[in-house]
Design a protein around this motif. Structure first.
Motif, mmCIF file in Angstrom:
data_model
loop_
_atom_site.group_PDB
_atom_site.id
_atom_site.type_symbol
_atom_site.label_atom_id
_atom_site.label_comp_id
_atom_site.label_asym_id
_atom_site.label_seq_id
_atom_site.Cartn_x
_atom_site.Cartn_y
_atom_site.Cartn_z
ATOM 1 N N GLY A 88 0.782 -1.123 0.086
ATOM 2 C CA GLY A 88 0.031 -0.064 -0.024
ATOM 3 C C GLY A 88 0.967 1.246 0.117
ATOM 4 N N LYS A 89 0.835 2.066 1.081
ATOM 5 C CA LYS A 89 1.421 3.268 0.738
ATOM 6 C C LYS A 89 2.688 3.255 1.878
ATOM 7 C CE LYS A 89 -2.705 6.361 0.382
ATOM 8 N NZ LYS A 89 -3.613 7.282 1.243
ATOM 9 N N ILE A 90 2.881 2.029 2.116
ATOM 10 C CA ILE A 90 3.881 1.671 3.147
ATOM 11 C C ILE A 90 5.237 1.438 2.340
ATOM 12 C CG2 ILE A 90 4.979 0.522 5.029
ATOM 13 C CD1 ILE A 90 2.254 0.383 6.328
ATOM 14 N N ARG A 91 6.403 1.858 2.462
ATOM 15 C CA ARG A 91 7.508 1.652 1.775
ATOM 16 C C ARG A 91 8.803 1.923 2.435
ATOM 17 N NH1 ARG A 91 9.513 4.003 -3.517
ATOM 18 N NH2 ARG A 91 7.239 4.146 -4.067
ATOM 19 N N SER A 92 9.789 0.766 2.636
ATOM 20 C CA SER A 92 10.850 1.032 3.318
ATOM 21 C C SER A 92 11.900 0.367 2.082
ATOM 22 C CB SER A 92 11.262 0.156 4.569
ATOM 23 O OG SER A 92 11.053 -1.146 4.369
ATOM 24 N N ARG A 93 13.126 0.855 2.219
ATOM 25 C CA ARG A 93 13.943 0.453 1.231
ATOM 26 C C ARG A 93 15.699 0.627 1.651
ATOM 27 N NH1 ARG A 93 13.832 5.775 -3.226
ATOM 28 N NH2 ARG A 93 14.219 7.347 -2.066
ATOM 29 N N ALA A 94 16.153 -0.166 0.775
ATOM 30 C CA ALA A 94 17.830 -0.095 1.091
ATOM 31 C C ALA A 94 18.578 -0.375 -0.310
ATOM 32 C CB ALA A 94 18.101 -1.153 2.250
ATOM 33 N N ILE A 95 19.827 0.057 -0.124
ATOM 34 C CA ILE A 95 20.750 -0.203 -1.421
ATOM 35 C C ILE A 95 22.108 -0.477 -0.775
ATOM 36 C CG2 ILE A 95 20.956 2.170 -1.789
ATOM 37 C CD1 ILE A 95 21.305 1.586 -4.794
ATOM 38 N N ARG A 96 22.786 -1.364 -1.355
ATOM 39 C CA ARG A 96 24.359 -1.419 -1.127
ATOM 40 C C ARG A 96 25.015 -1.449 -2.493
ATOM 41 N NH1 ARG A 96 27.822 -6.044 1.958
ATOM 42 N NH2 ARG A 96 30.032 -5.070 1.244
ATOM 43 N N GLN A 97 26.008 -0.470 -2.577
ATOM 44 C CA GLN A 97 26.944 -0.269 -3.587
ATOM 45 C C GLN A 97 28.270 -0.207 -3.100
ATOM 46 O OE1 GLN A 97 27.230 3.642 -5.822
ATOM 47 N NE2 GLN A 97 26.675 2.542 -7.592
ATOM 48 N N GLY A 98 28.847 -1.237 -3.389
ATOM 49 C CA GLY A 98 30.318 -1.441 -2.907
ATOM 50 C C GLY A 98 30.266 -1.631 -1.312
ATOM 51 N N ASN A 99 30.981 -0.666 -0.605
ATOM 52 C CA ASN A 99 30.934 -0.606 0.634
ATOM 53 C C ASN A 99 29.983 0.091 1.244
ATOM 54 O OD1 ASN A 99 32.703 -2.866 1.308
ATOM 55 N ND2 ASN A 99 34.438 -1.452 1.301
ATOM 56 N N TRP A 100 29.304 0.798 0.468
ATOM 57 C CA TRP A 100 28.299 1.897 1.131
ATOM 58 C C TRP A 100 27.053 1.255 1.055
ATOM 59 C CZ3 TRP A 100 29.577 5.982 3.329
ATOM 60 C CH2 TRP A 100 30.778 6.763 2.690
#
Length: 473
Positions: free
Chosen positions: A396-408
């Protein structure tokens, strides 16, 4: 005498002619694939990943004789979308199921790893927790490439270890020995026996056995023989499930350890079966978990065993403790023993990897996000790598997110909250938020996250929530 010598030479020549034929046939036989996935097993709840209190000798042996990945990631921080990612080869910015939501499921247009392998001549079977489509929908295992299935279609049903029915293909298998709160048949054992029967039945042809076992997901219960070796070793801790109808434990730490050990014993049984059938050397076994170790009511239990150490968070969070999982690959004669890889891989890489193992390709027109890590398994130097790894949870309207790029690693727990930034190369525990010090890095990662997200499927809200009524009594 001359006649006997002539006969002996004839037999020897015949055998010498037959032997190469058998060798060629064995070499041409496509490898079997067994993918074992625990449910809510933390990154460090195996001996080979640092666990000291729970014994897992069989899984540890797979790691010692194969390859252990230290930077492998689940498809999501909870079970249902993680399984969708595994099946489709698409991360949660693209895959169909992006949340624990009974209304989200696979459709006919979705292509699964089972369908890819089935098209390559494999027998396919799934045994355990499915979670990607309920009865009467296109998301059931039978409609997504699996020849055989024993288990639970809905993830909520997989919470219970003594149900009075279970799905076997398209039919309900009734278990009267579990009715009226009886504990006659531990359901994990039934699932495991059917998995072994599938392997036995298909020993003469290439097969894909997907074993999404339900242990050690709570409810917290296991037969006494698995608890007995741990009795008295840990502080006696009452761990009761707050949900009505669920089984808890008066000696919760012992029960949990027993559950993990029972899982380990059954992994050992799978390996022994392969050896007895003479197909061990031609079988790739992968072992992993669907997400990180349990938090919430069971956080104390997970923390007692350092189940997610040294990672931050638990199942349900976008921190490493919710996403990073144990991942072991074992293939005698192909994967060199005693190897450890720090290659960053994720569940969306499994489909292209297994397709390559099977000597096939992903069908044209099917978009995936995965990259085959078979070169790494085989010790080859030319291993393509991801530019980034991306996760989101959208309901629905709830969203969480994450990303990894290299060590970041960037984490945004809600879309209206600030983005956090961590340097995993120096801070694997995600203790120091560096967002203020690196605004340009935040800007770049935010842009990639936006590009990685596509609008989710518009599911019709037709399914009423299903609880424990009608499943246990």
């Amino acid at each position: 005498m001359i006649q006997q010598l002539f006969s002996l030479l004839t037999v020897i020549c015949s055998l010498s002619l037959l032997t190469p034929v058998k060798l060629v046939a064995a070499e041409q036989q496509k490898p079997n694939i067994i993918f074992i996935m625990a449910d809510d097993l933390g990154y460090a709840e195996l001996g080979c990943y640092g666990q000291t209190k729970i014994k897992t000798p069989h899984i540890d042996k797979l790691a010692a004789e194969g390859m252990k990945f230290t930077q492998a990631y689940a498809g999501s921080m909870v079970c249902q979308p993680s399984r969708s990612v595994l099946m489709t080869g698409q991360h949660t910015g693209h895959t169909a199921v992006r949340a624990n939501d009974l209304n989200q499921l696979l459709y006919e247009e979705d292509t699964t790893v089972a369908e890819v392998l089935k098209g390559a001549g494999y027998a396919t079977g799934a045994f355990g927790k499915w979670g990607l489509g309920y009865a009467g929908t296109p998301g059931t295992p039978a409609k997504q490439g699996f020849d055989d299935f024993t288990g639970q279609l809905l993830q909520v049903h997989a919470h219970f270890y003594y149900p009075f029915w279970i799905w076997k293909n398209e039919e309900k298998l009734m278990l009267p020995e579990n009715e009226n709160n009886q504990r006659g048949r531990y359901i994990h054992d039934l699932i495991h026996e059917d998995a072994k029967a599938f392997i036995q039945k298909n020993k003469a042809q290439p097969f894909f056995a997907y074993l999404p076992y339900i242990i050690p997901h709570v409810e917290l219960v296991v037969p006494e023989e698995s608890e007995k070796p741990y009795r008295g070793q840990f502080p006696k801790t009452q761990i009761l499930d707050p949900r009505p109808g669920y089984i808890g434990s008066e000696d919760g730490l012992t029960t949990f350890a027993g559950m993990v050990s029972r899982l380990d014993d059954h992994v050992g049984e799978i390996v022994t079966l392969l050896e007895d059938l003479g197909i061990r050397d031609n079988t790739l076994i992968i072992f992993t978990s669907d997400n990180g170790g349990q938090g919430g009511t069971w956080k104390e239990m997970t923390d007692f065993f350092n189940g997610n150490a040294p990672l931050k968070g638990h199942k349900g969070s976008m921190y490493e403790g919710g996403l990073r999982v144990p991942f072991i690959a074992n293939w005698p004669g192909k994967i060199a023993p005693g190897k450890t890889s720090d290659l960053q891989i994720a569940f969306w890489d499994v489909l292209p990897t297994l397709a390559q193992v099977a000597g096939t390709t992903v069908p044209s027109g099917v978009d995936i996000d995965g990259i085959s890590f078979l070169p790494t398994l085989l010790g080859k130097a030319m291993q393509p790598k991801h530019e980034y790894l991306y996760w989101e949870y959208t309901k629905g309207k709830i969203r969480s997110r994450a990303i990894r790029q290299g060590n970041w690693k960037a984490v945004q727990n809600r879309m209206n909250q600030p983005i956090e930034l961590y340097d995993l190369g120096k801070d694997i525990g995600e203790t120091k938020n560096l967002a203020k010090q690196h605004p340009e890095q935040i800007k770049d990662l935010q842009q990639i996250m936006q590009q990685a997200h596509s609008e989710p499927r518009d599911f019709p809200q037709t399914l009423k929530p299903v609880g424990i009524k009608g499943y246990v009594k």
